[in-house]
Motif scaffolding. Sequence first.
Motif, PDB file in Angstrom:
ATOM      1  N   THR A 297      53.246  -8.524  23.388  1.00 29.32           N
ATOM      2  CA  THR A 297      51.858  -8.036  23.457  1.00 29.32           C
ATOM      3  C   THR A 297      51.177  -8.407  24.789  1.00 29.32           C
ATOM      4  O   THR A 297      49.961  -8.268  24.915  1.00 29.32           O
ATOM      5  N   LEU A 298      51.964  -8.856  25.754  1.00 25.18           N
ATOM      6  CA  LEU A 298      51.381  -9.388  26.989  1.00 25.18           C
ATOM      7  C   LEU A 298      50.494  -8.377  27.715  1.00 25.18           C
ATOM      8  O   LEU A 298      49.379  -8.689  28.133  1.00 25.18           O
ATOM      9  N   GLN A 299      50.991  -7.152  27.842  1.00 33.09           N
ATOM     10  CA  GLN A 299      50.246  -6.169  28.630  1.00 33.09           C
ATOM     11  C   GLN A 299      48.881  -5.871  27.990  1.00 33.09           C
ATOM     12  O   GLN A 299      47.857  -5.852  28.666  1.00 33.09           O
ATOM     13  N   LEU A 300      48.878  -5.682  26.690  1.00 37.51           N
ATOM     14  CA  LEU A 300      47.612  -5.415  25.986  1.00 37.51           C
ATOM     15  C   LEU A 300      46.654  -6.587  26.101  1.00 37.51           C
ATOM     16  O   LEU A 300      45.458  -6.420  26.337  1.00 37.51           O
ATOM     17  N   ARG A 301      47.205  -7.783  25.902  1.00 41.18           N
ATOM     18  CA  ARG A 301      46.339  -8.966  25.961  1.00 41.18           C
ATOM     19  C   ARG A 301      45.737  -9.140  27.343  1.00 41.18           C
ATOM     20  O   ARG A 301      44.562  -9.470  27.487  1.00 41.18           O
ATOM     21  N   MET A 302      46.546  -8.935  28.388  1.00 42.60           N
ATOM     22  CA  MET A 302      46.027  -9.158  29.746  1.00 42.60           C
ATOM     23  C   MET A 302      44.863  -8.211  30.048  1.00 42.60           C
ATOM     24  O   MET A 302      43.891  -8.599  30.691  1.00 42.60           O
ATOM     25  N   GLU A 303      44.953  -6.975  29.573  1.00 41.56           N
ATOM     26  CA  GLU A 303      43.848  -6.033  29.779  1.00 41.56           C
ATOM     27  C   GLU A 303      42.557  -6.595  29.204  1.00 41.56           C
ATOM     28  O   GLU A 303      41.504  -6.563  29.842  1.00 41.56           O
ATOM     29  N   ARG A 304      42.658  -7.115  27.984  1.00 36.24           N
ATOM     30  CA  ARG A 304      41.463  -7.627  27.307  1.00 36.24           C
ATOM     31  C   ARG A 304      40.999  -8.955  27.918  1.00 36.24           C
ATOM     32  O   ARG A 304      39.797  -9.170  28.087  1.00 36.24           O
ATOM     33  N   HIS A 305      41.968  -9.820  28.272  1.00 38.88           N
ATOM     34  CA  HIS A 305      41.597 -11.080  28.937  1.00 38.88           C
ATOM     35  C   HIS A 305      40.774 -10.767  30.196  1.00 38.88           C
ATOM     36  O   HIS A 305      39.746 -11.389  30.453  1.00 38.88           O
ATOM     37  N   VAL A 306      41.264  -9.802  30.977  1.00 35.97           N
ATOM     38  CA  VAL A 306      40.605  -9.496  32.249  1.00 35.97           C
ATOM     39  C   VAL A 306      39.227  -8.877  32.017  1.00 35.97           C
ATOM     40  O   VAL A 306      38.242  -9.286  32.647  1.00 35.97           O
ATOM     41  N   SER A 307      39.120  -7.926  31.086  1.00 38.83           N
ATOM     42  CA  SER A 307      37.803  -7.286  30.929  1.00 38.83           C
ATOM     43  C   SER A 307      36.791  -8.290  30.386  1.00 38.83           C
ATOM     44  O   SER A 307      35.639  -8.316  30.814  1.00 38.83           O
ATOM     45  N   ASN A 308      37.216  -9.163  29.491  1.00 43.47           N
ATOM     46  CA  ASN A 308      36.296 -10.205  29.006  1.00 43.47           C
ATOM     47  C   ASN A 308      35.949 -11.197  30.114  1.00 43.47           C
ATOM     48  O   ASN A 308      34.798 -11.621  30.241  1.00 43.47           O
ATOM     49  N   ALA A 309      36.947 -11.580  30.917  1.00 47.01           N
ATOM     50  CA  ALA A 309      36.705 -12.560  31.982  1.00 47.01           C
ATOM     51  C   ALA A 309      35.699 -12.015  32.988  1.00 47.01           C
ATOM     52  O   ALA A 309      34.822 -12.743  33.475  1.00 47.01           O
ATOM     53  N   ARG A 310      35.812 -10.725  33.303  1.00 47.26           N
ATOM     54  CA  ARG A 310      34.863 -10.113  34.240  1.00 47.26           C
ATOM     55  C   ARG A 310      33.452 -10.138  33.656  1.00 47.26           C
ATOM     56  O   ARG A 310      32.490 -10.493  34.340  1.00 47.26           O
ATOM     57  N   ALA A 311      33.318  -9.772  32.390  1.00 50.08           N
ATOM     58  CA  ALA A 311      31.984  -9.698  31.779  1.00 50.08           C
ATOM     59  C   ALA A 311      31.350 -11.083  31.688  1.00 50.08           C
ATOM     60  O   ALA A 311      30.158 -11.250  31.975  1.00 50.08           O
ATOM     61  N   VAL A 312      32.147 -12.084  31.311  1.00 50.27           N
ATOM     62  CA  VAL A 312      31.596 -13.443  31.204  1.00 50.27           C
ATOM     63  C   VAL A 312      31.198 -13.955  32.593  1.00 50.27           C
ATOM     64  O   VAL A 312      30.117 -14.526  32.774  1.00 50.27           O
ATOM     65  N   ALA A 313      32.062 -13.741  33.590  1.00 51.54           N
ATOM     66  CA  ALA A 313      31.753 -14.233  34.940  1.00 51.54           C
ATOM     67  C   ALA A 313      30.496 -13.562  35.480  1.00 51.54           C
ATOM     68  O   ALA A 313      29.640 -14.216  36.091  1.00 51.54           O
ATOM     69  N   ASP A 314      30.371 -12.277  35.240  1.00 55.03           N
ATOM     70  CA  ASP A 314      29.201 -11.564  35.738  1.00 55.03           C
ATOM     71  C   ASP A 314      27.932 -12.080  35.070  1.00 55.03           C
ATOM     72  O   ASP A 314      26.889 -12.244  35.700  1.00 55.03           O
ATOM     73  N   HIS A 315      28.023 -12.368  33.782  1.00 52.68           N
ATOM     74  CA  HIS A 315      26.879 -12.898  33.052  1.00 52.68           C
ATOM     75  C   HIS A 315      26.525 -14.298  33.569  1.00 52.68           C
ATOM     76  O   HIS A 315      25.360 -14.586  33.850  1.00 52.68           O
ATOM     77  N   LEU A 316      27.536 -15.150  33.714  1.00 53.40           N
ATOM     78  CA  LEU A 316      27.262 -16.539  34.087  1.00 53.40           C
ATOM     79  C   LEU A 316      26.732 -16.665  35.506  1.00 53.40           C
ATOM     80  O   LEU A 316      25.893 -17.521  35.796  1.00 53.40           O
ATOM     81  N   SER A 414      38.814 -20.567  30.146  1.00 54.14           N
ATOM     82  CA  SER A 414      39.921 -19.635  29.974  1.00 54.14           C
ATOM     83  C   SER A 414      39.423 -18.630  28.944  1.00 54.14           C
ATOM     84  O   SER A 414      39.191 -18.982  27.787  1.00 54.14           O
ATOM     85  N   ILE A 415      39.207 -17.403  29.398  1.00 57.04           N
ATOM     86  CA  ILE A 415      38.545 -16.422  28.541  1.00 57.04           C
ATOM     87  C   ILE A 415      39.580 -15.719  27.657  1.00 57.04           C
ATOM     88  O   ILE A 415      40.574 -15.184  28.163  1.00 57.04           O
ATOM     89  N   GLY A 416      39.324 -15.722  26.373  1.00 56.81           N
ATOM     90  CA  GLY A 416      40.250 -15.158  25.398  1.00 56.81           C
ATOM     91  C   GLY A 416      39.995 -13.690  25.118  1.00 56.81           C
ATOM     92  O   GLY A 416      39.327 -12.991  25.896  1.00 56.81           O
ATOM     93  N   ILE A 417      40.514 -13.231  23.998  1.00 51.78           N
ATOM     94  CA  ILE A 417      40.480 -11.787  23.693  1.00 51.78           C
ATOM     95  C   ILE A 417      39.498 -11.449  22.566  1.00 51.78           C
ATOM     96  O   ILE A 417      39.579 -10.380  21.971  1.00 51.78           O
TER      97      ILE A 417
END
Length: 434
Positions: A297-316, A414-417
């Motif tokens: 499931t690595l490819q699917l998870r990485m997509e979600r990890h990245v989109s969440n990480a971007r949103a959290v970083a932008d918010h913070l 470390s931003i999760g999914i």
Amino acid sequence: MTFDRCLTTARALGIATRAVHAGAAPDPATGARVTPIFHTNGFVFEDQQHGADLFALERAGFAYSRGANPTTAVLERRVADLEGGTAAIGVASGQAALLLIILTLCESGDDIIAAREVFGGSRALMKRLEQRHRIGVRLIDVANPSTVDAVIGPKTKAIFVESIANPTGAVVDIPAIASVARARRIPLVVDNTLATPVLMRPAELGADIVWHSASKFFVGNGTAIGGLIVDCGSFDWAEDARFPLISAPWPDYDGLVIAERFPNTAFATACRLLGLRELGPGISPTNAFLILTGIETLQLRMERHVSNARAVADHLRKHPAVASVSYPDLPGQPGYSDAQRLSPDGAGSIYLVTLRGGLDAARQVLSRVRRFSHLVNIGETRSLVAHPASTTHRQLTQEERLQYGIEEGTLRLSIGIENIEDLIEDLDQALTEL
Ligand SMILES: *Cc1c(COP(=O)(O)O)cnc(C)c1O
């Protein structure tokens, strides 16, 4: 092996397909579709000659699980495939992977070059080897690849960098460092743990050896410790006297010269003989199974990890309690153009957040978070937070910590999914009144 039979196609397969299938095939004895966990130490020889041939490396196969195991072999083939390498070795942890790489390339009196930003555990291991075994470490600032050439000495045996640095998330200019390494004929070793082959494939950028802590995104759920070493098959070891383990005869193996017998997988073969057979830090078949399952499931998870990480970083980065966020993946952040060029699908999901309120503020956040778990792992499905100055980077001096951007008020995320709104809500409540 029989992988080709299940998936024959003229086209190159995509990374999500390979993450599910590469290296595996239905079990020939039982038809089991999922790779079985082979918990057996020994494998019965057909006859005396078969045993002798396996031990002399005249024939491929399994003899004793310290050196090779069928479950682990599927994991090794899958990771070699995902990274575009020729072979891989499964080991007990990321630390074991780094140790084996260094010991396969170096002896006492040699030295290595390492990014001063490498993961704290890697730096600690290098320091210990320097003190006790005289393998010198020359630290470089990878943000300045042009400085690498000047620190290469006559005994320099490798250059170590991370594709994405833990804990800053900085994306390293592998092609620039690779061009120096290639010109000086020094193997380039890349820790690809934070990027994973979904985001970056260092072999395509000029790395000769790639390694992983499989304990992070590979297993994905925080359920097993493991490591992988990938031989990219790119370095020419033949007759290179600087690397006797790979290019000189092994008297105790009837004069075997690994680089001659196994030219495409010479480094991996030397790692297996010295590392697994002699030193013994192999991975358990159960952990190999868990990691293999995680990788599907690595490819699917990485997509979600990245989109969440971007949103959290932008918010913070807009939050009044936050002084800085180290994530380079957003426009306006330091390192943004390198991140876009080298890792366009995202710069992973690990970064530092420094709070204006220092240690007290960091303590408050750690005590208030509910969906973020306060622990020292990264790359899990669940979001994680830790205080590097008092845990992962505690063994370093304050000056060394500042090189990573770690202050008393710095947290590593470390931003999760999970669903993004739940993560942001949790951080907002933890940051109130700071
Ligand atoms: C965790 C980690 C390691 C060490 O791996 P273990 O599996 O914990 O031994 C090495 N490199 C990086 C970048 C890591 O994050």
